[in-house]
Write a protein that holds these residues in place. Structure first.
Motif, short mmCIF file in Angstrom:
data_model
loop_
_atom_site.label_atom_id
_atom_site.label_comp_id
_atom_site.label_asym_id
_atom_site.label_seq_id
_atom_site.Cartn_x
_atom_site.Cartn_y
_atom_site.Cartn_z
N PHE A 43 0.81 -1.21 0.00
CA PHE A 43 0.00 0.00 0.00
C PHE A 43 0.85 1.27 0.00
O PHE A 43 0.37 2.33 -0.39
N GLU A 44 2.09 1.18 0.43
CA GLU A 44 2.97 2.35 0.38
C GLU A 44 3.18 2.77 -1.07
O GLU A 44 3.22 3.96 -1.40
N ALA A 45 3.32 1.77 -1.96
CA ALA A 45 3.49 2.07 -3.38
C ALA A 45 2.23 2.71 -3.95
O ALA A 45 2.30 3.65 -4.76
N VAL A 46 1.07 2.24 -3.51
CA VAL A 46 -0.20 2.81 -3.97
C VAL A 46 -0.31 4.26 -3.52
O VAL A 46 -0.70 5.14 -4.30
N LYS A 47 0.03 4.52 -2.25
CA LYS A 47 -0.02 5.89 -1.74
C LYS A 47 0.96 6.79 -2.49
O LYS A 47 0.66 7.94 -2.79
N GLU A 48 2.15 6.27 -2.79
CA GLU A 48 3.15 7.06 -3.52
C GLU A 48 2.67 7.38 -4.92
O GLU A 48 2.85 8.51 -5.41
N ARG A 91 0.04 10.09 -4.63
CA ARG A 91 0.67 11.38 -4.34
C ARG A 91 1.31 11.96 -5.59
O ARG A 91 1.17 13.14 -5.90
N GLU A 92 1.98 11.11 -6.35
CA GLU A 92 2.63 11.56 -7.58
C GLU A 92 1.59 12.05 -8.59
O GLU A 92 1.80 13.07 -9.27
N LYS A 93 0.46 11.39 -8.67
CA LYS A 93 -0.61 11.79 -9.58
C LYS A 93 -1.17 13.16 -9.19
O LYS A 93 -1.38 14.03 -10.04
N VAL A 94 -1.38 13.37 -7.89
CA VAL A 94 -1.89 14.65 -7.41
C VAL A 94 -0.91 15.77 -7.73
O VAL A 94 -1.30 16.83 -8.24
N TRP A 95 0.36 15.56 -7.43
CA TRP A 95 1.36 16.61 -7.67
C TRP A 95 1.55 16.88 -9.16
O TRP A 95 1.79 18.02 -9.55
#
Length: 76
Positions: free
Chosen positions: A7-12, A15-19
């Motif tokens: 799930f850390e990869a999913v969160k990353e 986050r990358e998509k938002v930024w």
């Protein structure tokens, strides 16, 4: 099912998509502004050509005698 890395990869990735969207918005807005300016100048040029024989007509000048800015509502 989450990709490898948990799930850390999913969160990353989220986050990358938002930024990436945050950084693209000004670019897309500037592109839209340039397009709107180009369309406005083309419309003024057409107006100038059409109304060239009318005395006292100023191309691009508003007909509503107001200093308040109104964006064009009709796209030609």
């Amino acid at each position: 099912m989450p990709p490898a890395g948990g799930f850390e990869a999913v969160k990353e990735l989220a986050r990358e998509k938002v930024w990436s969207r945050i950084h693209l918005v000004p670019l897309l807005m500037a592109e839209g502004d340039r397009d709107a300016f180009r369309r406005e100048q083309a419309a003024v040029g057409r107006e100038r050509a059409i109304m060239k024989d009318v005395k006292g007509w100023e191309a691009g000048k508003g007909v509503y005698h107001s200093s308040r800015y109104r964006s064009p509502e009709i796209v030609i």
